[in-house]
Design a protein around this motif. Structure first.
Motif, PDB file in Angstrom:
ATOM      1  N   ILE A   1       0.835  -1.201   0.000  1.00 51.28           N
ATOM      2  CA  ILE A   1       0.000   0.000   0.000  1.00 51.28           C
ATOM      3  C   ILE A   1       0.874   1.256   0.000  1.00 51.28           C
ATOM      4  O   ILE A   1       0.636   2.189  -0.764  1.00 51.28           O
ATOM      5  N   GLU A   2       1.881   1.242   0.833  1.00 53.22           N
ATOM      6  CA  GLU A   2       2.782   2.403   0.888  1.00 53.22           C
ATOM      7  C   GLU A   2       3.445   2.683  -0.458  1.00 53.22           C
ATOM      8  O   GLU A   2       3.594   3.828  -0.863  1.00 53.22           O
ATOM      9  N   ASN A   3       3.828   1.604  -1.135  1.00 51.46           N
ATOM     10  CA  ASN A   3       4.521   1.773  -2.410  1.00 51.46           C
ATOM     11  C   ASN A   3       3.588   2.174  -3.542  1.00 51.46           C
ATOM     12  O   ASN A   3       4.017   2.750  -4.524  1.00 51.46           O
ATOM     13  N   GLN A   4       2.313   1.830  -3.406  1.00 56.71           N
ATOM     14  CA  GLN A   4       1.377   2.046  -4.512  1.00 56.71           C
ATOM     15  C   GLN A   4       0.595   3.331  -4.391  1.00 56.71           C
ATOM     16  O   GLN A   4       0.075   3.834  -5.370  1.00 56.71           O
ATOM     17  N   ALA A   5       0.472   3.844  -3.199  1.00 53.70           N
ATOM     18  CA  ALA A   5      -0.464   4.942  -2.998  1.00 53.70           C
ATOM     19  C   ALA A   5       0.167   6.020  -2.139  1.00 53.70           C
ATOM     20  O   ALA A   5       1.163   5.801  -1.471  1.00 53.70           O
TER      21      ALA A   5
END
Lengths: 142, 142
Positions: B47-51
């Motif tokens: 999630i951190e990497n995508q958003a």
DNA sequence: TAATACATTATATTTATTCTAAACTGTTGA
DNA sequence: TCAACAGTTTAGAATAAATATAATGTATTA
């Protein structure tokens, strides 16, 4: 003391020196016909109640892990906060009752051999475990 | 955003209000044909990497557990220090490679139906999981 | 749109397991 | 038999996953 020789043998084969504490652990685990399931905490409690020997958690963890590595104990795959171990190392399976946090053996004879057709290159199957979760049967409908 | 409506529906059916964070979790979990295995930490990292949305551990735990309760996710029974989850909720099984800490699906078709003859009074079977541990096959002897 | 009920978050807590280092014990060989 | 060594035990510290807390923020509803 009847089985002390066997226990010393088991310990040595596991790469462990036979000490008071470890022999006591063996007595609790193997000094009976009946196999059983346990957590580390339960095992410590049984030892405390049965003997006047004090055994630390660390010693119990170490010994149990050495026995697992050697095949004298098995760890049961579960999603519980603690690990569950089994003194029955023969091929069998388990029900897990999540409502009561209880494990029940399923004998080999009560399950057809699990035959897995898929293979993974470079790998071989070391063990096959069936876990059947059970819940209260509040009357089947109708 | 394509599946937002479905996600809102999934969340509501799980008893959860659709919030930014939860919809993001849904996108990561369900916005693909491919199913996958994950740990909570891995999910947070994805999630951190995508958003550019920040999601706390607590929110992820809560949402994942609500989805499991509802059957939108499955927990895989294992003896690992962390819990492993699966977006594939259809009936299937797993290899677990302890050397590489890796899970591999076994399709239903690759295992004969596990038929358990034993029953427990007052209980019914909720799920049946097969876990096959695999290890390196360093040449079969001879 | 205001009031309410539910969510999010950072942080603290809990708990199983592993690690550490000092004191102790089984083993070996002289 | 006993000294010396290697391995063992232990209490307590450290680690890490999972859960709880409580203050702040947001979706829902009427």
């Amino acid at each position: 003391m009847a089985y002390a020789v066997q226990y010393i043998d088991k310990l040595r084969k596991s790469g462990l020196r036979p000490t008071k504490q470890r022999i006591k652990i063996c007595e609790v685990l193997f000094d009976t016909d009946k196999t059983f399931h346990f957590t580390i905490k339960e095992l410590v409690k049984i030892i405390e109640n049965q003997a006047n020997i004090k055994v630390s958690l660390a010693t119990v963890y170490n010994t149990v892990h050495a026995f697992i590595k050697k095949g004298y104990l098995k760890e049961i795959p579960l999603n519980a906060s603690q690990s569950y171990y089994d003194t029955n190392v023969t091929h069998h399976h388990h029900f897990f009752d999540e409502e009561e946090n209880r494990l029940i053996d399923i004998h080999q004879d009560d399950v057809d051999e699990v035959n897995i057709k898929k293979t993974i290159p470079g790998k071989k199957i070391k063990s096959v475990e069936v876990i059947a979760k059970i819940v209260s049967d509040n009357q089947s409908q109708k």
